[in-house]
Design an enzyme around this catalytic site. Sequence first.
Site, PDB file in Angstrom:
ATOM      1  N   ARG A 112       0.816  -1.216   0.000  1.00  0.00           N
ATOM      2  CA  ARG A 112       0.000   0.000   0.000  1.00  0.00           C
ATOM      3  C   ARG A 112       0.847   1.263   0.000  1.00  0.00           C
ATOM      4  O   ARG A 112       0.390   2.326  -0.437  1.00  0.00           O
ATOM      5  CB  ARG A 112      -1.003  -0.024   1.162  1.00  0.00           C
ATOM      6  CG  ARG A 112      -2.061  -1.111   0.988  1.00  0.00           C
ATOM      7  CD  ARG A 112      -3.064  -1.107   2.124  1.00  0.00           C
ATOM      8  NE  ARG A 112      -2.483  -1.389   3.409  1.00  0.00           N
ATOM      9  CZ  ARG A 112      -2.337  -2.603   3.935  1.00  0.00           C
ATOM     10  NH1 ARG A 112      -2.774  -3.659   3.279  1.00  0.00           N
ATOM     11  NH2 ARG A 112      -1.766  -2.761   5.104  1.00  0.00           N
ATOM     12  N   GLU A 135       3.170  -5.880  13.158  1.00  0.00           N
ATOM     13  CA  GLU A 135       2.093  -5.961  14.146  1.00  0.00           C
ATOM     14  C   GLU A 135       1.384  -7.308  13.996  1.00  0.00           C
ATOM     15  O   GLU A 135       0.921  -7.883  14.962  1.00  0.00           O
ATOM     16  CB  GLU A 135       1.112  -4.812  13.884  1.00  0.00           C
ATOM     17  CG  GLU A 135       0.172  -4.519  15.024  1.00  0.00           C
ATOM     18  CD  GLU A 135      -0.920  -3.538  14.618  1.00  0.00           C
ATOM     19  OE1 GLU A 135      -0.867  -2.981  13.516  1.00  0.00           O
ATOM     20  OE2 GLU A 135      -1.833  -3.358  15.434  1.00  0.00           O
TER      21      GLU A 135
HETATM   22  P1  AMP Z   1       4.571  -1.487  11.394  1.00  0.00           P
HETATM   23  O1  AMP Z   1       5.798  -2.110  10.791  1.00  0.00           O
HETATM   24  O2  AMP Z   1       4.127  -2.195  12.640  1.00  0.00           O
HETATM   25  O3  AMP Z   1       4.725   0.000  11.606  1.00  0.00           O
HETATM   26  O4  AMP Z   1       3.381  -1.718  10.387  1.00  0.00           O
HETATM   27  C1  AMP Z   1       3.221  -0.912   9.272  1.00  0.00           C
HETATM   28  C2  AMP Z   1       2.898  -1.712   8.043  1.00  0.00           C
HETATM   29  O5  AMP Z   1       1.907  -2.704   8.297  1.00  0.00           O
HETATM   30  C3  AMP Z   1       2.339  -0.837   6.981  1.00  0.00           C
HETATM   31  O6  AMP Z   1       2.884  -1.271   5.743  1.00  0.00           O
HETATM   32  C4  AMP Z   1       0.837  -1.022   7.039  1.00  0.00           C
HETATM   33  O7  AMP Z   1       0.311  -1.138   5.735  1.00  0.00           O
HETATM   34  C5  AMP Z   1       0.645  -2.309   7.811  1.00  0.00           C
HETATM   35  N1  AMP Z   1      -0.205  -2.143   9.004  1.00  0.00           N
HETATM   36  C6  AMP Z   1       0.161  -2.393  10.286  1.00  0.00           C
HETATM   37  N2  AMP Z   1      -0.839  -2.232  11.148  1.00  0.00           N
HETATM   38  C7  AMP Z   1      -1.887  -1.839  10.390  1.00  0.00           C
HETATM   39  C8  AMP Z   1      -3.246  -1.490  10.695  1.00  0.00           C
HETATM   40  N3  AMP Z   1      -3.720  -1.513  11.964  1.00  0.00           N
HETATM   41  N4  AMP Z   1      -4.051  -1.135   9.685  1.00  0.00           N
HETATM   42  C9  AMP Z   1      -3.590  -1.116   8.408  1.00  0.00           C
HETATM   43  N5  AMP Z   1      -2.332  -1.435   8.059  1.00  0.00           N
HETATM   44  C10 AMP Z   1      -1.478  -1.791   9.032  1.00  0.00           C
END
Ligand code: AMP
Length: 173
Positions: A59, A96
């Site tokens: 995305r 996550e």
């Molecule tokens: P992080 O590495 O934990 O900061 O997660 C960010 C990545 O995971 C991004 O590429 C987001 O597209 C996806 N992502 C993580 N958590 C979410 C969420 N609650 N809603 C949508 N996308 C998320």
Amino acid sequence: MMNLIDYLPTIPDFPKPGIMFKDISPLLADKDAFSHAMSELHRLSLQTPFDYILGIESRGFIFASALAQISNKGLIMARKPNKLPTETYSEFYGLEYGQDYLEVQQNIIPQKAKILLMDDVLATGGTITAAASLVNKAGAQVAGALVLLEITELLGRKKLSEAHIETQSLIEI
Ligand code: AMP
């Protein structure tokens, strides 16, 4: 003034129980909301001098490619494993909701170039930290990070600031 958060519904328990997934589809599908989001992201990006935008699959590509075109800058793809056809730098990271690798082509980032990292959502910060490591492996510089939406309670900004990555988000929740 358009409230972009109205176009980013929360889908509980997707893709796993306990995850509050933020869906960007309604924002993308509304021409005025998408256009407004890109204008505002462009405005924020002007605070950070950079040479290239690095978009994170999947995305992140949407916003990074639109901003690269508006900004008249080149776009670099950080991709999921085994998608790129030449030698890559590779970085493992925790999400996550899972674990993954990111890769960039070794010959595509000019040394010392200033790279703006871009993704849709900042959650724990693991993805952007991995992207920053790839830029460092290529001998380039991380100019900063820019995201559409920051989920503040997951403390990604703290992780990025510990890695000395200047972070800007258009929307905080
Ligand atoms: P992080 O590495 O934990 O900061 O997660 C960010 C990545 O995971 C991004 O590429 C987001 O597209 C996806 N992502 C993580 N958590 C979410 C969420 N609650 N809603 C949508 N996308 C998320």
